[in-house]
Design a protein around this motif. Structure first.
Motif, PDB file in Angstrom:
ATOM      1  N   ARG A  53      -8.475   5.419 -11.781  1.00  0.00           N
ATOM      2  CA  ARG A  53      -7.591   4.526 -12.582  1.00  0.00           C
ATOM      3  C   ARG A  53      -6.291   4.908 -12.306  1.00  0.00           C
ATOM      4  NH1 ARG A  53      -6.516   0.874 -16.428  1.00  0.00           N
ATOM      5  NH2 ARG A  53      -8.687   0.656 -17.200  1.00  0.00           N
ATOM      6  N   ILE A  54      -5.290   4.233 -11.888  1.00  0.00           N
ATOM      7  CA  ILE A  54      -4.061   4.687 -11.240  1.00  0.00           C
ATOM      8  C   ILE A  54      -2.804   3.950 -12.457  1.00  0.00           C
ATOM      9  CG2 ILE A  54      -2.263   4.708  -9.714  1.00  0.00           C
ATOM     10  CD1 ILE A  54      -4.749   5.745  -8.587  1.00  0.00           C
ATOM     11  N   HIS A  55      -2.596   4.986 -13.307  1.00  0.00           N
ATOM     12  CA  HIS A  55      -1.699   4.532 -14.189  1.00  0.00           C
ATOM     13  C   HIS A  55      -0.317   3.915 -13.724  1.00  0.00           C
ATOM     14  CE1 HIS A  55      -4.309   5.627 -17.607  1.00  0.00           C
ATOM     15  NE2 HIS A  55      -4.517   6.518 -16.912  1.00  0.00           N
ATOM     16  N   GLY A  56       0.152   2.929 -14.087  1.00  0.00           N
ATOM     17  CA  GLY A  56       1.687   2.523 -13.621  1.00  0.00           C
ATOM     18  C   GLY A  56       1.490   1.940 -12.273  1.00  0.00           C
ATOM     19  N   MET A  57       0.407   1.466 -11.656  1.00  0.00           N
ATOM     20  CA  MET A  57       0.219   0.762 -10.229  1.00  0.00           C
ATOM     21  C   MET A  57       0.573  -0.485 -10.798  1.00  0.00           C
ATOM     22  SD  MET A  57      -2.598   0.632  -7.358  1.00  0.00           S
ATOM     23  CE  MET A  57      -4.030  -0.048  -8.381  1.00  0.00           C
ATOM     24  N   ASP A  58       1.453  -1.127 -10.422  1.00  0.00           N
ATOM     25  CA  ASP A  58       1.688  -2.571 -10.784  1.00  0.00           C
ATOM     26  C   ASP A  58       2.264  -3.507  -9.707  1.00  0.00           C
ATOM     27  OD1 ASP A  58       4.288  -1.502 -10.758  1.00  0.00           O
ATOM     28  OD2 ASP A  58       4.647  -2.089 -13.049  1.00  0.00           O
ATOM     29  N   CYS A  59       2.607  -2.850  -8.442  1.00  0.00           N
ATOM     30  CA  CYS A  59       2.925  -3.598  -7.350  1.00  0.00           C
ATOM     31  C   CYS A  59       2.401  -3.445  -6.011  1.00  0.00           C
ATOM     32  CB  CYS A  59       4.575  -3.478  -7.404  1.00  0.00           C
ATOM     33  SG  CYS A  59       5.229  -1.863  -6.844  1.00  0.00           S
ATOM     34  N   ALA A  60       2.743  -4.275  -4.870  1.00  0.00           N
ATOM     35  CA  ALA A  60       2.313  -3.899  -3.886  1.00  0.00           C
ATOM     36  C   ALA A  60       2.721  -2.764  -3.104  1.00  0.00           C
ATOM     37  CB  ALA A  60       2.657  -5.323  -2.933  1.00  0.00           C
ATOM     38  N   ASP A  61       4.098  -2.390  -3.294  1.00  0.00           N
ATOM     39  CA  ASP A  61       4.744  -1.403  -2.793  1.00  0.00           C
ATOM     40  C   ASP A  61       3.744   0.066  -3.129  1.00  0.00           C
ATOM     41  OD1 ASP A  61       6.721  -2.811  -1.646  1.00  0.00           O
ATOM     42  OD2 ASP A  61       8.302  -2.455  -3.296  1.00  0.00           O
ATOM     43  N   GLU A  62       3.459  -0.010  -4.279  1.00  0.00           N
ATOM     44  CA  GLU A  62       2.570   1.081  -4.861  1.00  0.00           C
ATOM     45  C   GLU A  62       1.436   1.156  -3.902  1.00  0.00           C
ATOM     46  OE1 GLU A  62       2.983   0.139  -8.856  1.00  0.00           O
ATOM     47  OE2 GLU A  62       4.544   1.571  -9.186  1.00  0.00           O
ATOM     48  N   VAL A  63       0.756  -0.032  -3.836  1.00  0.00           N
ATOM     49  CA  VAL A  63      -0.581  -0.114  -3.101  1.00  0.00           C
ATOM     50  C   VAL A  63      -0.552   0.392  -1.494  1.00  0.00           C
ATOM     51  CG1 VAL A  63      -2.369  -1.779  -2.301  1.00  0.00           C
ATOM     52  CG2 VAL A  63      -1.679  -1.717  -4.516  1.00  0.00           C
ATOM     53  N   ALA A  64       0.658  -0.180  -1.136  1.00  0.00           N
ATOM     54  CA  ALA A  64       0.994   0.182   0.368  1.00  0.00           C
ATOM     55  C   ALA A  64       1.053   1.830   0.507  1.00  0.00           C
ATOM     56  CB  ALA A  64       2.403  -0.623   1.113  1.00  0.00           C
ATOM     57  N   LEU A  65       1.697   2.167  -0.441  1.00  0.00           N
ATOM     58  CA  LEU A  65       2.065   3.899  -0.478  1.00  0.00           C
ATOM     59  C   LEU A  65       0.589   4.527  -0.549  1.00  0.00           C
ATOM     60  CD1 LEU A  65       3.826   6.365  -0.599  1.00  0.00           C
ATOM     61  CD2 LEU A  65       3.690   6.250  -3.250  1.00  0.00           C
ATOM     62  N   LEU A  66      -0.372   3.967  -1.384  1.00  0.00           N
ATOM     63  CA  LEU A  66      -1.419   4.807  -1.831  1.00  0.00           C
ATOM     64  C   LEU A  66      -2.568   4.472  -0.288  1.00  0.00           C
ATOM     65  CD1 LEU A  66      -2.140   3.633  -5.334  1.00  0.00           C
ATOM     66  CD2 LEU A  66      -2.220   6.065  -4.467  1.00  0.00           C
ATOM     67  N   ARG A  67      -2.525   3.250  -0.008  1.00  0.00           N
ATOM     68  CA  ARG A  67      -3.131   2.999   1.252  1.00  0.00           C
ATOM     69  C   ARG A  67      -2.591   3.915   2.602  1.00  0.00           C
ATOM     70  NH1 ARG A  67      -6.376  -1.321   1.905  1.00  0.00           N
ATOM     71  NH2 ARG A  67      -5.678  -3.064   0.097  1.00  0.00           N
ATOM     72  N   ARG A  68      -1.595   4.053   2.513  1.00  0.00           N
ATOM     73  CA  ARG A  68      -0.779   5.070   3.766  1.00  0.00           C
ATOM     74  C   ARG A  68      -1.451   6.296   3.487  1.00  0.00           C
ATOM     75  NH1 ARG A  68       4.836   5.558   3.150  1.00  0.00           N
ATOM     76  NH2 ARG A  68       4.301   7.376   2.157  1.00  0.00           N
ATOM     77  N   GLU A  69      -1.623   6.842   2.234  1.00  0.00           N
ATOM     78  CA  GLU A  69      -2.006   8.313   2.251  1.00  0.00           C
ATOM     79  C   GLU A  69      -3.334   8.585   2.006  1.00  0.00           C
ATOM     80  OE1 GLU A  69       0.002  11.006   2.338  1.00  0.00           O
ATOM     81  OE2 GLU A  69       1.587   9.550   2.575  1.00  0.00           O
ATOM     82  N   ILE A  70      -4.350   7.480   1.568  1.00  0.00           N
ATOM     83  CA  ILE A  70      -5.641   7.680   1.518  1.00  0.00           C
ATOM     84  C   ILE A  70      -6.563   6.954   2.584  1.00  0.00           C
ATOM     85  CG2 ILE A  70      -7.425   6.829  -0.181  1.00  0.00           C
ATOM     86  CD1 ILE A  70      -5.469   8.816  -1.397  1.00  0.00           C
ATOM     87  N   VAL A  71      -6.120   5.892   3.305  1.00  0.00           N
ATOM     88  CA  VAL A  71      -7.103   5.538   4.459  1.00  0.00           C
ATOM     89  C   VAL A  71      -7.417   6.646   5.384  1.00  0.00           C
ATOM     90  CG1 VAL A  71      -6.846   4.033   6.731  1.00  0.00           C
ATOM     91  CG2 VAL A  71      -6.244   3.030   4.267  1.00  0.00           C
ATOM     92  N   PRO A  72      -6.616   7.448   5.755  1.00  0.00           N
ATOM     93  CA  PRO A  72      -7.078   8.475   6.649  1.00  0.00           C
ATOM     94  C   PRO A  72      -8.176   9.543   6.178  1.00  0.00           C
ATOM     95  CG  PRO A  72      -4.397   8.467   6.679  1.00  0.00           C
ATOM     96  CD  PRO A  72      -5.137   7.618   5.674  1.00  0.00           C
ATOM     97  N   LEU A  73      -8.027   9.490   4.851  1.00  0.00           N
ATOM     98  CA  LEU A  73      -9.261  10.413   4.123  1.00  0.00           C
ATOM     99  C   LEU A  73     -10.396   9.627   4.404  1.00  0.00           C
ATOM    100  CD1 LEU A  73      -7.097  11.919   1.372  1.00  0.00           C
ATOM    101  CD2 LEU A  73      -8.040  13.108   3.477  1.00  0.00           C
ATOM    102  N   VAL A  74     -10.409   8.236   4.217  1.00  0.00           N
ATOM    103  CA  VAL A  74     -11.636   7.313   4.029  1.00  0.00           C
ATOM    104  C   VAL A  74     -12.065   6.854   5.317  1.00  0.00           C
ATOM    105  CG1 VAL A  74     -11.450   7.078   1.406  1.00  0.00           C
ATOM    106  CG2 VAL A  74     -10.666   5.365   3.100  1.00  0.00           C
TER     107      VAL A  74
END
Length: 79
Positions: free
Chosen positions: A26-47
């Protein structure tokens, strides 16, 4: 000693363990595509693949699908 050389034991082992169950965050405060893009950039290399990462903006959730390399919740939070 079991009579197996280190090389044979290494070959017998699964080279990269993979997750068998999804991880959900659960990501509190995640409410726009910019935040998703930021998370994607950081997490995709791990997964390992963008296909293993999903987002539900309305519910503020991020899902890591089974099949991703084994990763802990702590590693995700640190990223």
């Amino acid at each position: 000693m079991d009579g197996w050389s280190a090389e044979r034991r290494a070959l017998k082992r699964e080279p990269f363990p993979f997750m068998k169950a999804p991880l959900e965050f659960r990501i509190h405060g995640m409410d726009c595509a910019d935040e998703v893009a930021l998370l994607r950039r950081e997490i995709v290399p791990l997964v390992g693949s963008p296909d293993r990462l999903g987002f539900d903006i309305l519910r503020g959730k991020m899902l890591i699908a089974p099949g991703a390399p084994v990763i802990t919740a702590d590693e995700i939070v640190r990223a």
